[in-house]
Design a protein around this motif. Structure first.
Motif, short mmCIF file in Angstrom:
data_model
loop_
_atom_site.label_atom_id
_atom_site.label_comp_id
_atom_site.label_asym_id
_atom_site.label_seq_id
_atom_site.Cartn_x
_atom_site.Cartn_y
_atom_site.Cartn_z
N GLU A 246 0.83 -1.20 0.00
CA GLU A 246 0.00 0.00 0.00
C GLU A 246 0.87 1.26 0.00
N PHE A 247 0.39 2.29 -0.71
CA PHE A 247 1.08 3.58 -0.70
C PHE A 247 0.05 4.70 -0.57
N ILE A 248 0.34 5.66 0.33
CA ILE A 248 -0.53 6.82 0.53
C ILE A 248 0.03 7.97 -0.31
N ALA A 249 -0.62 8.25 -1.43
CA ALA A 249 -0.11 9.22 -2.39
C ALA A 249 -0.70 10.60 -2.14
N HIS A 255 7.18 11.30 -0.34
CA HIS A 255 7.64 12.21 -1.38
C HIS A 255 7.27 11.59 -2.73
N ASP A 256 6.94 12.42 -3.71
CA ASP A 256 6.54 11.89 -5.01
C ASP A 256 7.61 11.00 -5.63
N VAL A 325 -0.23 10.21 -10.96
CA VAL A 325 0.03 10.59 -12.35
C VAL A 325 1.00 11.76 -12.38
N GLY A 326 0.82 12.73 -11.47
CA GLY A 326 1.73 13.86 -11.40
C GLY A 326 3.14 13.46 -11.02
N ALA A 327 3.27 12.32 -10.32
CA ALA A 327 4.60 11.82 -9.94
C ALA A 327 5.28 11.10 -11.09
N GLY A 328 4.59 11.00 -12.23
CA GLY A 328 5.20 10.41 -13.41
C GLY A 328 4.77 9.00 -13.74
N LEU A 329 3.83 8.44 -12.98
CA LEU A 329 3.36 7.09 -13.28
C LEU A 329 2.32 7.13 -14.39
N ASP A 367 -10.57 16.31 -18.08
CA ASP A 367 -9.19 16.43 -18.54
C ASP A 367 -8.19 16.62 -17.41
N ASP A 368 -8.67 17.13 -16.27
CA ASP A 368 -7.82 17.32 -15.10
C ASP A 368 -7.89 16.14 -14.14
N LEU A 369 -8.53 15.06 -14.57
CA LEU A 369 -8.72 13.85 -13.76
C LEU A 369 -9.57 14.11 -12.52
#
Length: 381
Positions: A246-249, A255-256, A325-329, A367-369
């Motif tokens: 599990e990860f709390i994003a 950190h991202d 998604v903002g972290a690049g995934l 578009d902004d999710l």
């Protein structure tokens, strides 16, 4: 030809970016009938049925949150069924079509009462089940868990709780006396054993995995940190192919860059986004409570009023998706992390992806999710 009245009405969702288990269809469609996804494909699909033009929106599977304590001003931790319904409704509006109610460390009588109180909510599908985050946790890594009620695993206590029904996951610190026996017992009863809030060594954590633990509770948080001579539980969990991490994003717990690294290390088929949300999710800053302890929320970050430990989050799953998604995934990977992987981890094989034959749980994003619409079991919410 007229429609067969014995057949369920068909809904045709078209003109959308549809994220499937194998990738994204830039212009795709989803067919829904009788609460089930009957087909997913490229193009606009058939014209017969009730057609819904989604105008280029993005469609993801409904989110599955396997770790949340509440939201919208309501909590799961007290055993109040009305509050639990409110919390579930709040998260549903943010795209979470499946949720476990996570309890925190508490006296045995409160855990028993809460488990009984939530049986009707499990029966009607409001909750997919319960998660006990405690009381079998490490005092050294208890975080916002109430240390007054921490204790070693007790098989008689576990049996009494599991006999009530509805329990899907229990978090255990493997270094506690009797922990490995408890993990074996949980697995034997069909309950997911998770490793968390632990000061265990690398070897102790691997022993828990060998005993049957298949999840890591908010990996990196509430755990002994990584050291180059003692990798500890984080590395053990990330490297174990049978364990979902599990990860709390939310940008506070991780950190991202750590989120991206850890998800990549585990692989998105073993990485699950969770909120760990408490009652303050969706609410203003101020004073709250978690497990009998005072919590202060400032700038959206929840911390114990005494000691300052992070006390859950104010996160929602749609915000977690945007953060990942903002972290690049990639979005397709994030969809697996937000739905497919957690559903599989807690044994819900009837949902978690946009694929024929699965329950029609989906989230329509702009578009902004940001969430535009949510469907659960074929019904718009």
């Amino acid at each position: 030809m007229s429609a067969d009245p014995s057949e369920p009405a068909r809904l045709v969702l078209r003109n959308a970016r549809v994220v499937t288990p194998t990738g994204a269809l830039d212009r795709g469609h989803v067919l829904v009938a009788g609460g089930t996804i009957t087909a997913v494909g490229a193009g606009d699909g058939p014209a017969d049925g009730t057609v819904v033009d989604l105008a280029g929106a993005t469609v993801l599977p409904g989110f599955v949150d396997m770790h949340t304590h509440g939201g919208g001003g309501a909590t799961y931790t007290t055993g109040d069924a009305d509050e639990a319904r409110r919390a579930a409704a709040f998260h549903l509006a943010h795209g979470t079509t499946t949720t476990l109610a996570s309890l925190v460390t508490a006296p045995p009588e409160l855990m028993l009462a809460a488990t009984r109180a939530y049986q009707p909510l499990v029966a009607d599908g409001t909750l997919a089940g319960l998660h006990y985050e405690g009381p079998y946790l490490s005092a050294a890594r208890c975080g916002a868990q109430n240390p007054a009620y921490l204790r070693d695993p007790d098989l008689d206590e576990l049996a009494a709780l599991l006999d009530i029904g509805g329990v899907r996951m229990v978090t255990v610190a493997p270094e506690r006396a009797g922990a490995l026996d408890a993990i074996r017992y949980l697995v034997g009863r069909g309950v997911v054993a998770a490793v968390g809030h632990t000061d265990a060594s690398y070897e102790q954590t691997l022993a828990a995995v060998e005993a049957g633990a298949t999840a890591g509770t908010h990996v990196c948080n509430g755990m002994r940190p990584i050291h180059h001579r003692e990798p500890g539980p984080i590395v053990a969990l990330l490297r174990s192919p049978s364990v979902t991490c599990e990860f709390i994003a939310d940008g506070h717990h991780l950190h991202d860059a750590m989120l991206s690294f850890a998800a990549s290390a585990a692989g998105t088929d073993r990485a699950a986004l969770v909120t760990d949300a408490m009652a303050a999710a969706g609410m203003s800053d101020g004073a709250y409570e978690l497990g009998g302890q005072a919590v202060t929320v400032l700038d959206g970050v929840a911390r114990l009023a005494e000691g300052g430990s992070i006390a859950g989050s104010t996160l929602t799953m749609d915000a977690a998706v945007r953060r990942a998604v903002g972290a690049g995934l990639p979005l397709a990977d994030v969809a697996r992390m937000a739905a497919t992987t957690p559903a599989r981890t807690i044994g819900l094989t009837d949902r978690g992806a946009l694929a024929a034959g699965l329950r029609a749980d989906l989230v329509v994003l702009d578009d902004d999710l940001a969430v535009r619409r949510v469907m659960r079991g074929g019904e718009w919410q």
